[in-house]
Design a protein around this motif. Structure first.
Motif, PDB file in Angstrom:
ATOM      1  N   THR A   1     -16.721  60.645 -24.941  1.00  0.00           N
ATOM      2  CA  THR A   1     -16.979  59.508 -24.063  1.00  0.00           C
ATOM      3  C   THR A   1     -17.949  58.559 -24.738  1.00  0.00           C
ATOM      4  O   THR A   1     -18.310  58.744 -25.892  1.00  0.00           O
ATOM      5  CB  THR A   1     -17.526  59.991 -22.701  1.00  0.00           C
TER       6      THR A   1
ATOM      7  N   THR B   1     -19.941  67.532 -25.423  1.00  0.00           N
ATOM      8  CA  THR B   1     -19.617  66.107 -25.343  1.00  0.00           C
ATOM      9  C   THR B   1     -19.722  65.488 -26.726  1.00  0.00           C
ATOM     10  O   THR B   1     -20.576  65.863 -27.522  1.00  0.00           O
ATOM     11  CB  THR B   1     -20.571  65.360 -24.389  1.00  0.00           C
ATOM     12  N   LEU B   2     -18.848  64.562 -26.985  1.00  0.00           N
ATOM     13  CA  LEU B   2     -18.878  63.826 -28.242  1.00  0.00           C
ATOM     14  C   LEU B   2     -19.054  62.355 -27.938  1.00  0.00           C
ATOM     15  O   LEU B   2     -18.560  61.869 -26.925  1.00  0.00           O
ATOM     16  CB  LEU B   2     -17.559  63.994 -29.002  1.00  0.00           C
ATOM     17  N   ASP B   3     -19.764  61.670 -28.797  1.00  0.00           N
ATOM     18  CA  ASP B   3     -19.817  60.227 -28.661  1.00  0.00           C
ATOM     19  C   ASP B   3     -18.561  59.640 -29.285  1.00  0.00           C
ATOM     20  O   ASP B   3     -18.315  59.766 -30.471  1.00  0.00           O
ATOM     21  CB  ASP B   3     -21.047  59.659 -29.353  1.00  0.00           C
TER      22      ASP B   3
END
Lengths: 395, 231
Positions: A132, A154-156
């Motif tokens: 996201t 979570t990944l950027d």
């Protein structure tokens, strides 16, 4: 009725994406079409090497199927969504491969997220990775901090996705919220008159005067450059086309729904694949094998066909995507989602890095090639600088 | 508890720029501030409650009988017939801020350019009060952020990406991030108070005093003391 009506765009322009495509000859037409349709195949071509989709057919390339026309499909939206989540988790377990969800914070990808959370077994969440942006947190902070932060990986998106190679791409089963818009109604811009005045649901599209009046009320029509193209294209080409089909398309609203659904078959495949291919060099074979087409499902398509004449199901009072909001609300119990959560083009913020080609923002219903970087700098400046500085230091 | 007119303490120019957040759901303004960064921050921190459209109002320096401020901004709306903003991502965050000239005074001594509403809903009043509280924190406590985008970066600590600990001490960074998060996620003023009381207990105040702006921390300590006494 056979499925070929769905791919009417391709029937209208045979070979557009097929092996005999004269892509350059058609480019001007395609570009004008993209202005009309927004959800069409054209925008991805701008700034890209068109060989990305040349000599291909998106159906054959990605294996996506379009359902036969139906108007009496009985499954509910929630039932289909539950099944999709169960199927995706089953696939993930069987392959022992993590699911990478591109979550924009908007309604469509949040539905996918919630369905996955709802049907996850205890160890499934270890295999869930959510890509996201900070804008996703901006829009749906409650979802992010309640269900994602410190709970799943979570990944950027801005940092990580652009650096994906074919190998890293293949490490995941990819899923996103695209192209749900086309399932539900299509572009909001084309639906505005019906949202304002439900009587449009009862007026026949064969009433060309009213049809043109309807199109004149859409915000697309406000754009001077689209005015003539829109009217000419829809009233001449599409009317002839739909006339020849055996469907239950009666009202102007259904017609507009069909117009958008017509692009459904190419929206996900061509848009996303072109960017993956152009920016990351991902081949079609990897795409086909590693993308889970959530909304590109014949059950959703049949649901959409059946409910295209049921605005009370698709819409609430001055609202839309009600089935999705209800599903999300049932899980998160946040009244904001049920009562108000507006559509703000969330997917447009999941940006793609395209060096020397400007930045691309992919949305559910349009692909915008943003040559004017200043429009993106607010969000992306830090990301760009950090990304390049990391690359430079690594080299 | 939280009050702020939205105006600077004094201004002498003929017209003044006021940044106002319009709530299309309730068809009224819910927050004004002369500081664009504060308005942007409030817009961001309110994003999960209400997408708000930012306007630049040119208001008269000579106060008419009825002007717009944070006490009454939910009584003001866009003029009848004026296009209401579409809620899209680009329009919310990238497009130019729309300007409304309100410097003219009508025959009733009221500020022109906007319309006064007959009725104000209780829901919009609650939203306005919450926005004022958020604005208070943004203005007096967390002023180290220059843009709303920086603030979101701080709050949204995506894995190993936005840890800008080189700028501020990690404790302070986390402390302020937690305050932003509380403002963003809470539903009521009371919930904010309760969570900040817990936050103050969680962090070691002595450590923070050495690292955090004393003035700002004192603000917060006074506030928390008042909340605890009144509860």
């Amino acid at each position: 009725m056979a499925t070929k009506f769905i791919n009417n765009f391709l029937i209208t322009h045979p070979g557009l994406l097929g092996a005999n495509t004269k892509i350059n000859k058609n480019l001007d037409l395609l570009q004008r079409m993209s202005v009309v349709g927004r959800g069409s195949v054209l925008e991805p071509l701008r700034g890209h090497n068109s060989t990305a989709i040349k000599n291909t057919n998106c159906h054959e390339m990605f294996g996506y199927k379009i359902a036969d026309w139906t108007s009496d499909f009985s499954m509910t939206w929630a039932e289909i969504t539950d099944l999709k989540a169960q199927e995706l988790w089953s696939q993930s377990r069987a392959l022992n491969r993590p699911v990478l969800l591109r979550w924009s914070g908007g309604i469509d990808s949040t539905l996918v997220l919630i369905a996955l959370l709802k049907h996850a077994r205890a160890d499934d969440l270890d295999r869930l990775v959510v890509a996201t942006t900070k804008s996703g947190v901006w829009e749906s902070s409650h979802i992010y901090f309640t269900y994602l932060a410190n709970k799943v990986k979570t990944l950027d998106f801005d940092h990580c996705i652009p650096s994906f190679t074919t190998d890293t791409f293949a490490n995941f089963i990819h899923v996103s919220g695209s192209p749900c818009d086309q399932l539900m109604i299509g572009m909001v811009a084309m639906s505005e008159p019906a949202l304002q005045d439900p009587s449009w649901f009862n007026i026949s599209w064969k009433n060309t005067v009213k049809l043109q009046e309807y199109l004149g009320l859409t915000s697309l029509h406000d754009r001077k450059q689209t005015k003539d193209i829109l009217l000419n294209y829809i009233t001449k080409i599409l009317c002839d086309n739909i006339e020849s089909l055996d469907t239950d398309i009666h009202s102007i609203h259904q017609f507009v729904w069909w117009f958008n659904f017509n692009f459904f078959s190419v929206a996900q495949g061509v848009h996303e694949y072109t960017h993956w291919h152009a920016d990351n060099g991902i081949p079609a074979s990897a795409w086909k094998n590693h993308v889970f087409p959530w909304f590109y499902d014949t059950r959703y398509q049949k649901w959409a066909m059946t409910n295209s004449s049921r605005p009370d199901i698709v819409f609430g009072k001055n609202d839309w995507k009600v089935p999705l909001k209800q599903y999300i609300y049932d899980y998160v119990q946040d009244p904001y989602w049920l009562e108000y959560k507006p559509k703000i083009g969330s997917h447009g913020r999941t940006t793609w890095k395209a060096p020397n080609k400007g930045w691309f923002a992919i949305t559910n219903d349009e692909t915008v090639n943003i040559h004017d970087l200043s429009r993106c700098r607010l969000i992306l400046e830090d990301s760009i600088n950090d990304s390049y500085s990391k690359q430079s230091s690594a080299q | 508890m939280f009050t702020h007119s939205g105006y600077p303490r004094s201004f002498t120019v003929q017209k003044y720029r006021l940044y106002a957040l319009f709530d299309p759901r309730h068809d009224c303004f819910i927050y004004v501030n002369h500081n664009l960064s504060v308005a942007r921050s409030v817009q961001a921190l309110m994003s999960s409650k209400a997408p708000l459209w930012l306007y630049e109002l040119w208001v008269p320096a000579t106060t008419p009988k009825t002007t717009i401020d944070n006490n009454n901004c939910d009584s003001w709306t866009l003029p009848i017939g004026a296009p209401r903003p579409e809620i899209t991502f680009f329009q919310l965050h990238f497009e130019d801020i729309k300007i409304i000239d309100c410097t003219e005074i009508n025959s009733l001594g009221q500020m022109a350019g906007l319309d006064l509403k007959d009725n104000v809903s209780e829901e919009s009043k609650l939203l306005k009060d919450y926005a004022i509280m958020v604005g208070w924190f943004c203005q007096y406590l967390c002023t180290i952020e220059s843009t709303a985008d920086d603030m979101i970066s701080r709050v949204a600590i995506l894995d190993k990406v936005y840890q800008k600990t080189d700028i501020f001490d990690a404790d302070v960074y986390l402390f302020i991030s937690e305050i932003y998060k509380i403002l963003m996620l809470s539903l009521t003023e009371q919930e904010v108070k309760q969570k900040i009381i817990v936050l103050m207990l969680k962090f070691d105040s002595i450590v923070l005093v050495n690292k955090f702006s004393k003035q700002r921390l004192n603000f917060l300590k006074i506030l928390v003391d008042q909340w605890q006494q009144s509860s």
